[in-house]
Design a protein around this motif. Structure first.
Motif, PDB file in Angstrom:
ATOM      1  N   SER A  28       0.668  -1.201   0.127  1.00  7.25           N
ATOM      2  CA  SER A  28       0.369  -0.169  -0.286  1.00  7.25           C
ATOM      3  C   SER A  28       0.667   1.705   0.036  1.00  7.25           C
ATOM      4  N   LEU A  29       0.087   2.605  -0.686  1.00  4.44           N
ATOM      5  CA  LEU A  29       1.082   3.704  -1.327  1.00  4.44           C
ATOM      6  C   LEU A  29       0.262   4.383   0.176  1.00  4.44           C
ATOM      7  N   ASP A  30      -0.759   4.124   0.897  1.00  5.69           N
ATOM      8  CA  ASP A  30      -1.158   5.011   2.049  1.00  5.69           C
ATOM      9  C   ASP A  30      -0.663   5.090   3.070  1.00  5.69           C
ATOM     10  N   PRO A  31       0.674   4.864   3.405  1.00 10.39           N
ATOM     11  CA  PRO A  31       1.990   5.509   4.721  1.00 10.39           C
ATOM     12  C   PRO A  31       2.516   6.659   3.469  1.00 10.39           C
ATOM     13  N   LEU A  32       2.305   7.002   2.466  1.00  9.64           N
ATOM     14  CA  LEU A  32       3.519   7.935   2.007  1.00  9.64           C
ATOM     15  C   LEU A  32       1.989   8.913   1.173  1.00  9.64           C
ATOM     16  N   GLN A  33       1.260   8.522   0.928  1.00  5.76           N
ATOM     17  CA  GLN A  33       0.029   9.383   0.594  1.00  5.76           C
ATOM     18  C   GLN A  33      -0.368   9.990   1.881  1.00  5.76           C
ATOM     19  N   ALA A  34      -0.322   9.140   2.825  1.00  6.12           N
ATOM     20  CA  ALA A  34      -0.613   9.898   4.152  1.00  6.12           C
ATOM     21  C   ALA A  34       0.814  11.249   4.400  1.00  6.12           C
ATOM     22  N   ALA A  35       1.768  11.032   4.519  1.00  6.65           N
ATOM     23  CA  ALA A  35       2.861  11.624   4.976  1.00  6.65           C
ATOM     24  C   ALA A  35       2.677  13.040   3.656  1.00  6.65           C
ATOM     25  N   ILE A  36       2.950  12.671   2.526  1.00  5.45           N
ATOM     26  CA  ILE A  36       2.949  14.013   1.335  1.00  5.45           C
ATOM     27  C   ILE A  36       1.339  14.844   2.103  1.00  5.45           C
ATOM     28  N   ASP A  37       0.082  14.318   2.529  1.00  4.39           N
ATOM     29  CA  ASP A  37      -0.938  15.374   3.629  1.00  4.39           C
ATOM     30  C   ASP A  37      -0.534  15.918   4.426  1.00  4.39           C
ATOM     31  N   ALA A  38       0.128  15.181   5.085  1.00  5.50           N
ATOM     32  CA  ALA A  38       0.766  16.064   6.718  1.00  5.50           C
ATOM     33  C   ALA A  38       1.485  16.640   6.308  1.00  5.50           C
ATOM     34  N   GLU A  39       2.255  17.358   5.169  1.00  4.66           N
ATOM     35  CA  GLU A  39       3.244  18.368   4.875  1.00  4.66           C
ATOM     36  C   GLU A  39       2.661  19.096   3.847  1.00  4.66           C
ATOM     37  N   HIS A  40       1.600  19.174   2.960  1.00  2.00           N
ATOM     38  CA  HIS A  40       1.138  19.863   2.757  1.00  2.00           C
ATOM     39  C   HIS A  40       0.362  20.849   3.658  1.00  2.00           C
ATOM     40  N   ARG A  41      -0.069  20.301   5.113  1.00  2.00           N
ATOM     41  CA  ARG A  41      -1.291  20.859   5.823  1.00  2.00           C
ATOM     42  C   ARG A  41      -0.236  22.000   6.305  1.00  2.00           C
ATOM     43  N   ALA A  42       1.278  21.505   6.923  1.00  2.00           N
ATOM     44  CA  ALA A  42       2.132  22.311   7.077  1.00  2.00           C
ATOM     45  C   ALA A  42       2.654  23.481   6.684  1.00  2.00           C
ATOM     46  N   LEU A  43       2.526  23.510   5.371  1.00  8.50           N
ATOM     47  CA  LEU A  43       3.152  24.058   4.313  1.00  8.50           C
ATOM     48  C   LEU A  43       2.323  25.082   4.426  1.00  8.50           C
ATOM     49  N   ASP A  44       1.064  25.096   4.043  1.00  8.15           N
ATOM     50  CA  ASP A  44      -0.478  25.708   4.597  1.00  8.15           C
ATOM     51  C   ASP A  44      -0.532  26.673   5.325  1.00  8.15           C
ATOM     52  N   SER A  45       0.019  25.718   6.477  1.00  2.94           N
ATOM     53  CA  SER A  45       0.107  27.338   7.812  1.00  2.94           C
ATOM     54  C   SER A  45       1.402  27.567   8.635  1.00  2.94           C
ATOM     55  N   GLN A  46       2.830  27.416   7.464  1.00  2.00           N
ATOM     56  CA  GLN A  46       3.512  28.301   7.129  1.00  2.00           C
ATOM     57  C   GLN A  46       4.188  27.314   8.290  1.00  2.00           C
ATOM     58  N   ASP A  47       4.490  26.137   8.792  1.00  4.22           N
ATOM     59  CA  ASP A  47       5.344  25.749   9.970  1.00  4.22           C
ATOM     60  C   ASP A  47       6.106  25.266   9.623  1.00  4.22           C
ATOM     61  N   TRP A  48       7.175  26.104   9.546  1.00  6.45           N
ATOM     62  CA  TRP A  48       8.781  25.417   8.841  1.00  6.45           C
ATOM     63  C   TRP A  48       9.173  24.395   9.327  1.00  6.45           C
ATOM     64  N   LEU A  49       9.243  24.081  10.943  1.00  4.74           N
ATOM     65  CA  LEU A  49      10.010  23.060  12.187  1.00  4.74           C
ATOM     66  C   LEU A  49       8.514  22.117  11.502  1.00  4.74           C
ATOM     67  N   GLU A  50       7.494  22.853  11.621  1.00  7.68           N
ATOM     68  CA  GLU A  50       7.030  20.924  10.734  1.00  7.68           C
ATOM     69  C   GLU A  50       6.670  21.000   9.588  1.00  7.68           C
ATOM     70  N   ALA A  51       6.505  21.455   8.986  1.00 10.63           N
ATOM     71  CA  ALA A  51       7.500  20.996   7.412  1.00 10.63           C
ATOM     72  C   ALA A  51       8.483  20.208   7.070  1.00 10.63           C
ATOM     73  N   ALA A  52       9.617  20.435   8.269  1.00 13.49           N
ATOM     74  CA  ALA A  52      10.367  20.349   7.867  1.00 13.49           C
ATOM     75  C   ALA A  52      10.509  18.923   8.205  1.00 13.49           C
ATOM     76  N   GLU A  53       9.855  18.700   9.083  1.00 10.49           N
ATOM     77  CA  GLU A  53       9.748  16.844  10.496  1.00 10.49           C
ATOM     78  C   GLU A  53       8.889  16.155   9.432  1.00 10.49           C
ATOM     79  N   ALA A  54       7.737  16.601   8.728  1.00 11.26           N
ATOM     80  CA  ALA A  54       7.274  16.222   7.269  1.00 11.26           C
ATOM     81  C   ALA A  54       7.188  15.770   6.715  1.00 11.26           C
ATOM     82  N   SER A  55       8.498  16.222   6.085  1.00 11.85           N
ATOM     83  CA  SER A  55       8.843  16.253   4.327  1.00 11.85           C
ATOM     84  C   SER A  55      10.061  14.485   5.454  1.00 11.85           C
ATOM     85  N   THR A  56      10.478  14.589   5.802  1.00 11.34           N
ATOM     86  CA  THR A  56      11.514  13.661   6.450  1.00 11.34           C
ATOM     87  C   THR A  56      10.495  12.570   6.816  1.00 11.34           C
ATOM     88  N   VAL A  57       9.257  12.646   7.094  1.00  8.96           N
ATOM     89  CA  VAL A  57       8.811  11.357   7.234  1.00  8.96           C
ATOM     90  C   VAL A  57       8.005  10.865   5.735  1.00  8.96           C
TER      91      VAL A  57
END
Length: 217
Positions: free
Chosen positions: A107-136
């Protein structure tokens, strides 16, 4: 006084707080961290500090010094180059294995979920959360591939990858996010060589911009 998050064990809370403070620059690169001062700042005994610092050292955040102290690592051109070289070796293999696994029904679900979480972090301009999400995102690719050895090796660079991503967050993060979508699409095809080549291009395109940003710091 820094307030610890009310989750996990005290040692884990301490580790996460120290890690966050290093990434955010609360403890500047090259600065000396003394156990007693950290314990006072976090309002804990020295024991959780002593448990957290070796973990931070293993992940490349600090280097131990005599007299129960450590020094925050200082990013150099060599460090950035070394990290990108390691990522190219490990993460291209991860993409190849993930594509093979997907072709076999993973399943690709873990990857899709991680990309979605990264998008939410970018939308909120939380750069630390975005960096963490990118690694995830990249950790999710490793997870899909199913290699326990590769998972272990990735742990050794994930922290520094997050740290560097945060330090270079002035890069266009939506370009990075689009690159992750490209990786997702390549892995979805099940073509391992395509996934490997897309992963290589995605990682390599960040090298020079990262070096340029750090050179100005």
């Amino acid at each position: 006084m820094t307030v610890l998050a009310p989750e996990d064990s005290l040692a884990e809370q301490t580790y996460r707080t120290l890690r966050r403070n290093v990434i955010l620059g609360h403890y500047p690169q090259g600065s000396r961290l003394v156990e007693s001062a950290l314990a006072s700042e976090l309002d804990v005994s020295r024991l959780p500090i002593r448990e957290a610092l070796p973990q931070l050292e293993n992940e490349g955040f600090v280097r131990s010094l005599p007299r129960r102290s450590s020094r925050v690592m200082l990013w150099t051109v060599a460090d950035v180059t070394e990290l990108y070289d390691a990522r190219l070796s490990l993460e291209t293999l991860a993409a190849r294995l993930a594509a093979r696994a997907v072709a076999a029904g993973a399943s690709l679900d873990p990857l899709q979920a991680a990309i979605d979480a990264e998008h939410r972090a970018l939308d909120s301009q939380d750069w630390l959360e975005a960096a963490e999400a990118s690694t995830v995102v990249h950790e999710a690719i490793v997870e899909i591939g199913g290699s326990t050895l590769l998972t272990s090796l990735m742990r050794g660079i994930s922290g520094r990858t997050t740290w560097l991503s945060y330090l270079t967050s002035s890069r266009d993060q939506h370009v990075q996010w689009a690159g992750h979508h490209g990786l997702l699409d390549a892995i979805r095809t099940g073509n391992d060589r395509l996934a490997e080549s897309i992963a290589f291009a995605h990682i390599e395109q960040g090298r020079e911009p990262s070096l340029a940003i750090l050179a100005k710091a």
